[in-house]
Scaffold this motif. Structure first.
Motif, PDB file in Angstrom:
ATOM      1  N   ASP A   3      -3.079   0.311   4.855  1.00 29.16           N
ATOM      2  CA  ASP A   3      -3.957  -0.748   4.377  1.00 29.16           C
ATOM      3  C   ASP A   3      -3.204  -2.058   4.165  1.00 29.16           C
ATOM      4  N   ALA A  17       0.857  -1.189   0.000  1.00 29.35           N
ATOM      5  CA  ALA A  17       0.000   0.000   0.000  1.00 29.35           C
ATOM      6  C   ALA A  17       0.891   1.235   0.000  1.00 29.35           C
ATOM      7  N   GLY A  20      -3.932  -1.178  -2.027  1.00 29.14           N
ATOM      8  CA  GLY A  20      -4.486   0.165  -1.945  1.00 29.14           C
ATOM      9  C   GLY A  20      -3.415   1.219  -2.059  1.00 29.14           C
TER      10      GLY A  20
END
Length: 288
Positions: free
Chosen positions: A167, A138, A162
């Protein structure tokens, strides 16, 4: 630049270092255990006395320590690596820590012009060595693209979960909570098989090819049946991770039926003196 620093060359970090060296990367290594550094120096890595040395003239610094306190220490403490990184370099945060800690560390790095890549890993040392471990990544797209060669050199199983740092940590905690549940379940099943007078090896052969199969369960119970508790994954790791996962669940207002039970089994194992063993030793706990 095909030059990277790795701080923490234990089971997973060591596997990553070996994999990169085999691909021709220049790898700076530091660990609090000098013998580990020397072993990788013999393989062609650049030995470093501290994280600051490991961070000099690299495109990215991979932090592969145990917890958030250690991550902060090797980045921002005496001899920490953050101050030695060039502007625009990246730090890959690979340990399983809370999303709030990831976000806090990323914020500190951002203040000095360093990008953070939230990149927890999963799969065990053998998969780190052969590049088949999972990376849950992420970060914003520009940072990912700038560091894509390194990320893809480390793993053939890269999941872009993400753009928001934190995340990756959330995804890893969800995964590790399930790993903890599966491992407790596997240990319980094999302990029951023994109690029923069944052959544990044969029972596990059946489970491996049937609906009860889980990778972590089979992997750990194979070792446990043979009495092999040499730590590849210390009991304390899933004890920590299941606790962190339940803290995230509580913060989100979620309560499930199994997570807390698995967390409590790991906590009990640590309390009963199994902390220094492989988490396969759950079979010993549940067979007593």
């Amino acid at each position: 630049m095909r030059t990277v620093g790795i701080v923490g060359v234990g089971n997973m970090g060591g596997g990553m270092a070996a994999h990169l060296l085999a691909q021709g990367w220049t790898v700076h290594v530091h660990d609090i255990v000098r013998e580990k550094v020397d072993a990788f120096a013999a393989l062609g890595a650049v030995p470093c006395a501290n994280a600051a040395e490991a961070a000099q003239d690299v495109a990215a610094l991979v932090v592969c320590v145990v917890d958030a306190a250690q991550a902060r220490e090797v980045l921002f403490g005496p001899g920490g690596g953050a101050a030695s990184l060039r502007k625009g370099a990246a730090v890959l945060l690979c340990p399983t820590i809370s999303p709030r800690d990831v976000e806090s560390i990323a914020s500190q790095l951002r203040e000095i012009g360093i990008a953070a890549i939230d990149a927890p890993m999963s799969g065990g040392p053998a998969r780190a060595r052969d590049g088949s471990m999972s990376l849950m990544v992420a970060c914003n797209e520009a940072v990912f693209e700038a560091n894509r060669p390194l990320v893809e050199a480390l793993s053939r199983k890269v999941f872009r979960v993400g753009d928001k740092v934190g995340d990756g940590a959330r995804t890893k905690l969800v995964n590790n909570l399930l790993a903890a549940i599966n491992l407790v379940g596997a240990a319980e099943a094999i302990a029951l098989a023994r109690k029923l007078g069944l052959d544990a090896r044969t029972t596990l052969d059946v489970i491996e090819q049937s609906s009860g199969q889980s990778w972590i369960g089979v992997d750990r119970m194979r070792r446990a049946i043979e009495g092999d508790f040499e730590p590849r994954a210390h009991m304390t790791l899933l004890a920590k991770d299941s606790r962190l996962a339940l803290e995230e669940a509580q913060a989100a207002g979620f309560e499930g039926p199994l997570g807390a039970a698995a967390r409590d089994v790991f906590a009990r194992a640590v309390e009963e003196g199994l902390a220094g063993l492989d988490d396969a030793a759950l079979l010993t706990l549940l067979s007593s």
